[in-house]
Design an enzyme around this catalytic site. Structure first.
Site, short mmCIF file in Angstrom:
data_model
loop_
_atom_site.label_atom_id
_atom_site.label_comp_id
_atom_site.label_asym_id
_atom_site.label_seq_id
_atom_site.Cartn_x
_atom_site.Cartn_y
_atom_site.Cartn_z
N LYS A 1 0.84 -1.21 0.00
CA LYS A 1 0.00 0.00 0.00
C LYS A 1 0.87 1.25 0.00
CE LYS A 1 -1.52 1.91 4.04
NZ LYS A 1 -1.31 3.31 4.29
N ASN A 2 1.89 1.28 0.86
CA ASN A 2 2.67 2.51 1.01
C ASN A 2 3.64 2.75 -0.14
OD1 ASN A 2 1.26 3.15 3.26
ND2 ASN A 2 2.85 2.55 4.73
N ARG B 1 -4.43 10.76 4.11
CA ARG B 1 -3.42 11.81 4.09
C ARG B 1 -2.52 11.73 2.87
NH1 ARG B 1 -1.63 14.59 8.29
NH2 ARG B 1 0.39 14.37 7.28
N CYS C 1 -4.25 13.12 12.83
CA CYS C 1 -5.07 11.91 12.81
C CYS C 1 -4.82 11.14 14.08
CB CYS C 1 -4.81 11.09 11.55
SG CYS C 1 -3.26 10.23 11.57
N PRO D 1 2.49 17.14 10.95
CA PRO D 1 2.66 18.37 10.17
C PRO D 1 3.25 18.10 8.78
CG PRO D 1 4.34 18.23 11.89
CD PRO D 1 3.41 17.07 12.10
N ILE D 2 3.23 19.13 7.92
CA ILE D 2 3.75 18.96 6.55
C ILE D 2 4.83 20.00 6.24
CG2 ILE D 2 1.81 17.81 5.37
CD1 ILE D 2 0.97 20.84 4.79
N ASP D 3 5.39 20.58 7.31
CA ASP D 3 6.38 21.65 7.13
C ASP D 3 7.57 21.22 6.27
OD1 ASP D 3 6.71 19.95 9.45
OD2 ASP D 3 8.47 21.14 9.97
N LEU D 4 8.00 19.95 6.39
CA LEU D 4 9.18 19.52 5.63
C LEU D 4 8.89 19.45 4.13
CD1 LEU D 4 10.35 16.73 8.10
CD2 LEU D 4 11.30 19.02 7.87
N ASP E 1 4.81 1.15 11.88
CA ASP E 1 3.61 0.48 11.38
C ASP E 1 3.50 -0.97 11.86
OD1 ASP E 1 3.11 2.83 10.11
OD2 ASP E 1 3.52 2.13 8.08
N VAL F 1 8.56 7.71 16.35
CA VAL F 1 8.20 8.31 15.05
C VAL F 1 6.95 9.18 15.16
CG1 VAL F 1 7.63 7.82 12.63
CG2 VAL F 1 9.31 6.40 13.82
N ARG G 1 -8.37 0.01 4.84
CA ARG G 1 -7.42 0.92 4.18
C ARG G 1 -6.15 0.17 3.77
NH1 ARG G 1 -5.05 5.15 7.46
NH2 ARG G 1 -3.97 5.36 5.50
C1 LIG Z 1 1.27 6.38 3.02
C2 LIG Z 1 2.52 6.12 3.77
O1 LIG Z 1 3.54 5.77 3.19
N1 LIG Z 1 2.47 6.25 5.09
C3 LIG Z 1 3.63 5.96 5.90
C4 LIG Z 1 4.50 7.18 5.96
O2 LIG Z 1 3.71 8.24 6.49
P1 LIG Z 1 4.24 9.74 6.39
O3 LIG Z 1 4.94 9.93 5.10
O4 LIG Z 1 3.12 10.64 6.73
O5 LIG Z 1 5.28 9.74 7.59
P2 LIG Z 1 6.54 10.68 7.79
O6 LIG Z 1 7.78 9.87 7.66
O7 LIG Z 1 6.39 11.89 6.95
O8 LIG Z 1 6.34 11.11 9.31
C5 LIG Z 1 7.23 10.73 10.32
C6 LIG Z 1 7.31 11.80 11.38
O9 LIG Z 1 7.75 13.02 10.80
C7 LIG Z 1 6.89 14.07 11.13
N2 LIG Z 1 6.83 15.05 10.02
C8 LIG Z 1 6.57 14.60 8.77
C9 LIG Z 1 6.49 15.49 7.72
C10 LIG Z 1 6.68 16.85 7.97
O10 LIG Z 1 6.62 17.70 7.07
N3 LIG Z 1 6.95 17.25 9.24
C11 LIG Z 1 7.03 16.37 10.28
O11 LIG Z 1 7.28 16.78 11.43
C12 LIG Z 1 5.53 13.38 11.35
O12 LIG Z 1 4.66 14.16 12.13
C13 LIG Z 1 5.95 12.10 12.02
O13 LIG Z 1 6.11 12.31 13.40
O14 LIG Z 1 5.63 6.91 6.80
C14 LIG Z 1 5.27 6.61 8.16
C15 LIG Z 1 6.57 6.44 8.95
O15 LIG Z 1 7.24 5.33 8.55
C16 LIG Z 1 4.39 5.38 8.21
O16 LIG Z 1 3.94 5.19 9.52
C17 LIG Z 1 3.19 5.54 7.29
O17 LIG Z 1 2.53 4.30 7.18
C1 LIG Z 2 -0.07 5.07 9.16
C2 LIG Z 2 -0.25 4.40 8.02
O1 LIG Z 2 -0.70 4.94 6.87
P1 LIG Z 2 -1.03 6.48 6.55
O2 LIG Z 2 0.27 7.21 6.53
O3 LIG Z 2 -1.63 6.43 5.20
O4 LIG Z 2 -1.96 6.97 7.62
C3 LIG Z 2 0.04 2.95 7.93
O5 LIG Z 2 0.12 2.43 6.80
O6 LIG Z 2 0.19 2.30 8.98
#
Ligand SMILES: CC(=O)N[C@H]1[C@@H](OP(=O)(O)OP(=O)(O)OC[C@H]2O[C@@H](n3ccc(=O)[nH]c3=O)[C@H](O)[C@@H]2O)O[C@H](CO)[C@@H](O)[C@@H]1O
Ligand SMILES: C=C(OP(=O)(O)O)C(=O)O
Length: 437
Positions: free
Chosen positions: A22-23, A93, A117, A123-126, A306, A328, A398
């Site tokens: 999925k990811n 997301r 969630c 956040p999406i700052d990065l 995960d 994480v 999902r």
């Molecule tokens: C669809 C998908 O592939 N989802 C995976 C992806 O989620 P996702 O890509 O959302 O996870 P990230 O690696 O971005 O997030 C990891 C950490 O970084 C933080 N963060 C992230 C982006 C940002 O701009 N700023 C920031 O602070 C997040 O809040 C979190 O605490 O990787 C996660 C970590 O392995 C997995 O649990 C999710 O299953």
């Molecule tokens: C947290 C997960 O997915 P998502 O980032 O799509 O919420 C996940 O696959 O466990």
């Protein structure tokens, strides 16, 4: 209301096939928007609700998406629209991953802000810092992110404070169509990053270093469609491995790639589980007595967040005290309360959970709090005395295809019912046959 009903106590035996990841498939489908010519074919696509959601997003953006069983075809050659409304981002997301491709391809994108969630604020700052470094103007307002660039994005040197998976993917996709070189330092190294880089390169991009801490991307003028097969789902594989171990079973998890799950294999072995690498997968043999271990979730190649809740289920059955530390996501312990309903002895201390095992798990009515928690509660039900009923299955759907049917084929006493209308054994057999299990 739909629920999964598990009657614990059966040992799992046999073989189970994992789906495409999925990811990995979600970013690959988003990346297919970058192709201004041709039709991309994506293979080994799991038919999950998240996949249907991202396909809807692409259709909304004016791409043509067609499904044929496990294959998706995407034609993004028409002019794309640039807005992704909240209804999609709220459901999933990962819809936010279209921002990078849209910005690079059309110079403009408007995507609803993903909220927090059940597992954290997320956040999406990065992502946004990366786009700004590449010359985009980013505005946040009225619940939307608006990003635009006059002309094309330019290459940039980007250091990520944390190796975010989504930010690495979004920036990689945008940089593939930027002018010049982009270097992402301290980037994510997950196998799903490598899969995306391979797809981008098949589309004509020039991405190097995926799977290491530094990715270098030479932007190209345009990208074309490609034919790509998605990697197997390491988290689904890991989930079945834990299910086998908790039932003292003997299961071949077909499609599991050992090097993608080495941290999990190491922890399972430390607990006394036998792991045998076979030609087409990994065999898991659960011991009579499981040993307690400590776990700390980390970015890849560390232990995956995960798999944290599924491992918590397993540690509930282990002899001794285990400590699970989540580094994480700041709030990924919602399942603790649900496990407690099953008689689990768990204590939350900051970012850690202390597990005092073995717990005499008892069946109970529990609600899935997120996707992996759904699987974890079902796994706990396999080892519990009595009947466990798991609700909120939209989370499970999902990320897991035919989860209860795959477990039933391994010998679990499990069924999925709507409002307690139990599926008659004959119907269950038919469902198993239909799912080809
Ligand atoms: C669809 C998908 O592939 N989802 C995976 C992806 O989620 P996702 O890509 O959302 O996870 P990230 O690696 O971005 O997030 C990891 C950490 O970084 C933080 N963060 C992230 C982006 C940002 O701009 N700023 C920031 O602070 C997040 O809040 C979190 O605490 O990787 C996660 C970590 O392995 C997995 O649990 C999710 O299953
Ligand atoms: C947290 C997960 O997915 P998502 O980032 O799509 O919420 C996940 O696959 O466990």
């Amino acid at each position: 209301m739909e629920k999964i009903i598990v009657r614990g106590g059966n040992r799992l035996q046999g073989a189970v096939q994992v789906e495409g990841a999925k990811n990995a498939v979600l970013p690959v489908i988003a990346a297919s928007l970058l192709a201004s010519e041709g039709k991309s074919i994506i293979r080994d696509v799991p038919q999950l609700s998240d996949v249907f959601t991202i396909s809807e997003v692409l259709r909304h953006l004016n791409a043509e998406v067609t499904f044929l069983e496990n294959e998706i075809t995407v034609d993004a050659s028409r002019e794309l629209s640039i807005e992704t409304p909240f209804e999609y981002v709220r459901k999933m997301r990962a819809s936010f991953l279209v921002l990078g491709p849209l910005l690079a391809r059309t110079g403009k994108a408007r995507v609803a802000l993903p909220g927090g969630c059940a597992i954290g604020s997320r956040p999406i700052d990065l992502h946004l810092k990366g786009f700004e470094a590449m010359g985009a103007k980013v505005d946040v307002g009225n619940g939307f992110i608006e990003a635009s660039v006059s002309g094309r994005l330019h290459g940039a040197k980007i250091y990520m404070d944390f190796p975010s998976v989504g930010a690495t993917q979004n920036i990689m996709m945008a940089a593939s169509l930027a002018d010049g070189q982009t270097v992402i330092e301290n980037c994510a190294k997950e196998p799903e990053i490598v899969d995306l880089a391979n797809f981008l390169n098949e589309m004509g991009a020039n991405v190097k270093g995926a799977g290491t801490g530094t990715i270098k991307i030479e932007g190209v003028e345009k990208l074309h469609a490609a034919d790509h097969t998605i990697i197997p789902d390491r988290i689904e594989a890991g989930t079945f491995m834990v299910a086998a171990a908790i039932t003292k079973g003997n299961v071949l998890v077909k499609g599991a790639v050992p090097e993608h799950i080495s941290s999990l294999i190491a922890k399972l072995e430390e607990m006394g589980v036998t792991i045998i690498e076979e030609e087409n997968g990994v065999r898991v043999i659960g011991p009579e007595t499981l040993k307690a271990v400590d776990i700390k979730t980390m970015p890849y190649p560390g232990f995956p967040t995960d798999m944290q809740s599924q491992m918590m289920a397993l540690l509930l059955c282990a002899e001794g005290t285990s400590v699970i530390t989540e580094t994480v996501f700041e709030n990924r312990f919602m399942h603790v309360e649900e496990f407690r309903r099953m008689n689990a002895d768990l204590k939350i201390e900051g970012r850690s959970v202390i597990v005092n095992g073995p717990c005499n798990l008892q069946g109970a009515e529990v609600a899935a709090t997120d996707l992996r928690a759904a699987a974890a509660l079902i796994i706990a039900g396999l080892a519990a005395k009595g009947i466990t009923r798991v609700t909120e299955l939209k989370h499970l759907d999902r990320g897991y295809l035919n989860f209860h049917l795959k477990l039933a084929a391994l010998g679990a006493n499990i069924e999925r019912v709507d409002d307690e209308v139990e599926v008659a054994p004959a119907k269950q057999d038919q469902l198993l046959a239909d799912a080809n299990l």
